[in-house]
Design an enzyme around this catalytic site. Structure first.
Site, mmCIF file in Angstrom:
data_model
loop_
_atom_site.group_PDB
_atom_site.id
_atom_site.type_symbol
_atom_site.label_atom_id
_atom_site.label_comp_id
_atom_site.label_asym_id
_atom_site.label_seq_id
_atom_site.Cartn_x
_atom_site.Cartn_y
_atom_site.Cartn_z
ATOM 1 N N HIS A 132 0.827 -1.215 0.000
ATOM 2 C CA HIS A 132 0.000 0.000 0.000
ATOM 3 C C HIS A 132 0.859 1.262 0.000
ATOM 4 C CE1 HIS A 132 -3.957 -2.007 0.846
ATOM 5 N NE2 HIS A 132 -3.104 -2.980 1.109
ATOM 6 N N ASN A 175 3.849 1.592 -1.418
ATOM 7 C CA ASN A 175 4.418 1.805 -2.768
ATOM 8 C C ASN A 175 3.464 2.592 -3.656
ATOM 9 O OD1 ASN A 175 6.588 0.319 -1.943
ATOM 10 N ND2 ASN A 175 6.339 -1.342 -3.404
ATOM 11 N N ASP A 177 -5.923 5.874 1.727
ATOM 12 C CA ASP A 177 -6.094 4.479 1.302
ATOM 13 C C ASP A 177 -7.531 4.073 1.625
ATOM 14 O OD1 ASP A 177 -4.018 1.841 0.876
ATOM 15 O OD2 ASP A 177 -6.056 1.418 1.603
ATOM 16 N N SER A 189 -5.858 -1.904 -5.052
ATOM 17 C CA SER A 189 -6.110 -3.107 -5.859
ATOM 18 C C SER A 189 -6.985 -2.719 -7.050
ATOM 19 C CB SER A 189 -6.761 -4.183 -5.003
ATOM 20 O OG SER A 189 -6.702 -5.411 -5.693
ATOM 21 N N SER A 236 5.179 -9.095 0.423
ATOM 22 C CA SER A 236 5.733 -8.635 1.696
ATOM 23 C C SER A 236 5.061 -9.190 2.943
ATOM 24 C CB SER A 236 5.668 -7.101 1.742
ATOM 25 O OG SER A 236 4.322 -6.686 1.710
ATOM 26 N N GLY A 260 -0.438 -10.702 -5.300
ATOM 27 C CA GLY A 260 -0.749 -9.377 -4.749
ATOM 28 C C GLY A 260 -0.945 -8.474 -5.965
ATOM 29 N N LEU A 299 0.305 -6.570 -11.448
ATOM 30 C CA LEU A 299 0.366 -5.455 -12.403
ATOM 31 C C LEU A 299 1.796 -5.255 -12.931
ATOM 32 C CD1 LEU A 299 -1.578 -3.332 -13.550
ATOM 33 C CD2 LEU A 299 -0.952 -1.821 -11.678
ATOM 34 N N GLU A 300 2.771 -5.398 -12.043
ATOM 35 C CA GLU A 300 4.172 -5.234 -12.465
ATOM 36 C C GLU A 300 4.529 -6.310 -13.497
ATOM 37 O OE1 GLU A 300 6.208 -5.224 -8.663
ATOM 38 O OE2 GLU A 300 5.223 -3.350 -8.094
ATOM 39 N N ASP A 332 -7.422 -10.164 -1.957
ATOM 40 C CA ASP A 332 -7.617 -9.938 -3.395
ATOM 41 C C ASP A 332 -6.849 -10.936 -4.257
ATOM 42 O OD1 ASP A 332 -5.192 -8.857 -2.520
ATOM 43 O OD2 ASP A 332 -5.151 -7.326 -4.068
HETATM 44 C C1 UDX Z 1 -0.495 -6.720 0.097
HETATM 45 C C2 UDX Z 1 -1.495 -7.840 -0.212
HETATM 46 O O1 UDX Z 1 -0.973 -9.091 0.164
HETATM 47 C C3 UDX Z 1 -1.883 -7.823 -1.656
HETATM 48 O O2 UDX Z 1 -2.780 -8.878 -1.922
HETATM 49 C C4 UDX Z 1 -2.548 -6.495 -1.969
HETATM 50 O O3 UDX Z 1 -2.893 -6.454 -3.336
HETATM 51 C C5 UDX Z 1 -1.604 -5.360 -1.603
HETATM 52 O O4 UDX Z 1 -1.169 -5.480 -0.263
HETATM 53 P P1 UDX Z 1 1.881 -7.752 -0.825
HETATM 54 O O5 UDX Z 1 1.515 -9.096 -0.336
HETATM 55 O O6 UDX Z 1 3.116 -7.191 -0.318
HETATM 56 O O7 UDX Z 1 0.693 -6.697 -0.659
HETATM 57 O O8 UDX Z 1 1.978 -7.932 -2.426
HETATM 58 P P2 UDX Z 1 2.049 -6.954 -3.642
HETATM 59 O O9 UDX Z 1 0.781 -6.199 -3.833
HETATM 60 O O10 UDX Z 1 2.472 -7.781 -4.776
HETATM 61 O O11 UDX Z 1 3.179 -5.882 -3.273
HETATM 62 C C6 UDX Z 1 4.510 -6.231 -3.062
HETATM 63 C C7 UDX Z 1 5.382 -5.073 -3.475
HETATM 64 O O12 UDX Z 1 6.684 -5.310 -2.972
HETATM 65 C C8 UDX Z 1 5.497 -4.913 -4.993
HETATM 66 O O13 UDX Z 1 5.441 -3.557 -5.355
HETATM 67 C C9 UDX Z 1 6.869 -5.482 -5.301
HETATM 68 O O14 UDX Z 1 7.517 -4.852 -6.395
HETATM 69 C C10 UDX Z 1 7.627 -5.215 -4.026
HETATM 70 N N1 UDX Z 1 8.675 -6.243 -3.848
HETATM 71 C C11 UDX Z 1 8.350 -7.553 -3.645
HETATM 72 C C12 UDX Z 1 9.978 -5.841 -3.920
HETATM 73 O O15 UDX Z 1 10.282 -4.650 -4.129
HETATM 74 N N2 UDX Z 1 10.938 -6.789 -3.752
HETATM 75 C C13 UDX Z 1 10.674 -8.097 -3.549
HETATM 76 O O16 UDX Z 1 11.622 -8.882 -3.404
HETATM 77 C C14 UDX Z 1 9.322 -8.500 -3.483
#
Ligand code: UDX
Length: 451
Positions: free
Chosen positions: A22, A24, A114, A137, A273, A351, A356-357, A373
């Site tokens: 969130h 980021n 948020d 999301s 994360s 996530g 999206l990335e 989600d």
């Molecule tokens: C959480 C929820 O789990 C997810 O379902 C929701 O959509 C957003 O909040 P998270 O589990 O951390 O997030 O997953 P994600 O949304 O994929 O975000 C992870 C972020 O960490 C991404 O921006 C990714 O680029 C970053 N990341 C991940 C890194 O910079 N380095 C890594 O090694 C792993």
């Protein structure tokens, strides 16, 4: 996009939820709006404080009286919704005081909060401040969340081993819905989502980290059922070259290794994360990777495996078996990794940021969603956009091995990569002048001026 803001002296106050997935997108949004000339204040909690050295152009204000250390140290997928419920109560006084002090100092055009900070609507109302929400999301997820009361009434959260499509909620299945709750149904989770939906409908607008072409029918459905202006201006991270809001240190030491690998040959593995996993799942992942004989770059976050500080649970002989073919690290510069030509697939928990990335770089996915989600995102990846395979049961090593080969070497994987590359082109077009995201951003800026 120009990085030189044209000053307009309007201040926006942004309030991210304090988790990596969130923080980021909120800081990326802050950057986007700053380039449009807005002055930015970020209110953040004393838990998971964003790294401010990368954002000297913003003013940061900290609020406290939230989590105890024990609570903060134990945030994982099982506890996160009760932690967010708790924070929505505990931060009310300090947030209100902070916002009121800011308003005494200078006018604020709008609060951008948020969506999961649902308490901020009543605070904004009491201070007569317009509130817009950022939903980190996508729209598909919001529509499924809005259907929670009906799904609950029909007991979809608690039943079902058998997988069946859900009428009126395509492409979701009964199994996906059970997974949203991570196998642990609690009233608290329903409460959190229903408050989020209610206060989203009360907001003056919704900013989305998605783009219209990806979710055209969902965009129409959201506009109809929410009756709030929607601004799909994503993917946010594509407006700037690199994300710099990482809470953990990014390891870049393996980049030379990645440079030496053939095009589209490496599977990138990362579960974001907050996902935490048991020893047997972790061991199966390891053997699945080893037995597939494919190259991989695996992010294992410290303390993300039960009873392990880092890699103690790796099976004996794994490193020798894998040799030069695989790398394991603690945290990666993920967007940069996904953009590397050697990456051929992404094994992800889906996530939304990761999903999206991956789409932005045309990388097909192996989808192992855990909760919230993620099962929704995974279903869209596999069944709607058809750019990934589902692997939501990690108890069979052979299934893992098979999924890896499907994505990295099979014809099916090549086709998924082609479809993903065509979505990547749509992303790029939408961000160009006159593209849908670009137009939505212009509308958002006009809207922020009109408040
Ligand atoms: C959480 C929820 O789990 C997810 O379902 C929701 O959509 C957003 O909040 P998270 O589990 O951390 O997030 O997953 P994600 O949304 O994929 O975000 C992870 C972020 O960490 C991404 O921006 C990714 O680029 C970053 N990341 C991940 C890194 O910079 N380095 C890594 O090694 C792993």
């Amino acid at each position: 996009m120009s990085t030189e803001p044209s000053p307009n002296n309007r201040r926006l106050v942004l309030f991210p939820l304090p988790f990596q997935g969130h923080i980021n997108p909120m800081l990326q949004l802050a950057n986007i709006l700053h380039t449009k000339g807005f002055k930015i204040t970020i209110i953040h909690t004393d838990f998971n404080i964003p790294n401010q050295t990368n954002y000297r152009q913003f003013t940061f204000k900290s609020i406290s009286d939230g989590l105890s250390k024990t609570m903060a140290d134990n945030v994982n997928l099982d506890t996160v919704s009760s932690v967010i419920n708790f924070m929505n109560k505990s931060y009310i006084p300090s947030f209100r005081n902070c916002l009121a002090t800011l308003l005494e100092q200078e006018p604020v055009a709008c609060l951008i909060s948020d969506a999961l900070w649902h308490f901020t609507q009543s605070v904004a109302d009491s201070l007569k401040l317009p509130r817009i929400i950022l939903r980190t999301s996508n729209m598909s997820c919001m529509l499924v969340y809005a259907a929670f009361p009906v799904l609950d009434e029909k007991s979809y959260f608690k039943t079902t081993i058998q997988e069946e499509p859900i009428k009126d909620l395509a492409p979701m299945t009964t199994r996906d819905i059970v997974k949203i709750m991570n196998g642990d149904f609690e009233e608290g989770k329903l409460e959190l989502i229903s408050s989020m939906i209610k206060e989203t409908k009360a907001a003056l607008g919704i900013i989305w980290n998605t783009f219209k072409e990806l979710e055209e029918p969902e965009f129409l459905a959201i506009s109809e059922s929410f009756q709030v202006p929607s601004f799909p201006i994503g993917p946010f991270h594509k407006y700037f070259t690199a994300s710099s809001s990482s809470l953990l240190e990014q390891d870049r030491s393996y980049m030379l290794w990645l440079d030496r690998q053939p095009i589209s040959s490496v599977l990138y593995v990362s579960f974001g994360s907050v996902v935490h996993m048991g020893k047997s799942e972790f061991t199966n992942m390891a053997w699945g990777l080893a037995n597939s004989k494919q190259r991989f770059l695996w992010v294992v976050r410290p303390a993300s495996v039960s009873d392990s500080e880092w890699l103690e649970s790796l099976p004996t002989g794994f490193m020798e078996e894998v040799g030069e073919r695989g790398c394991i690290i603690k945290w990666a510069p993920q967007q940069e990794v996904l953009a590397h030509q050697a990456i051929g697939g992404f094994w992800t928990h889906n996530g939304w940021n990761s999903t999206l990335e991956s789409i932005c770089e045309g990388v097909p996915m192996i989808c192992s969603p855990c909760a919230y989600d993620q099962p929704i995102n995974a279903r869209y990846v596999t069944d709607v956009w058809r750019i990934g395979v589902m692997l939501d049961n990690m108890s069979e090593r052979e299934e893992i091995e098979r999924a890896i080969k499907r994505v990295i070497i099979d014809k099916e994987g090549i086709e998924m990569r082609q479809r993903s590359k065509s979505l990547q082109k749509k992303v790029n077009l939408s961000l160009e002048k006159g593209g849908s995201a670009n137009q939505s951003l212009d509308s958002l800026v006009d809207y922020l001026f009109s408040l």
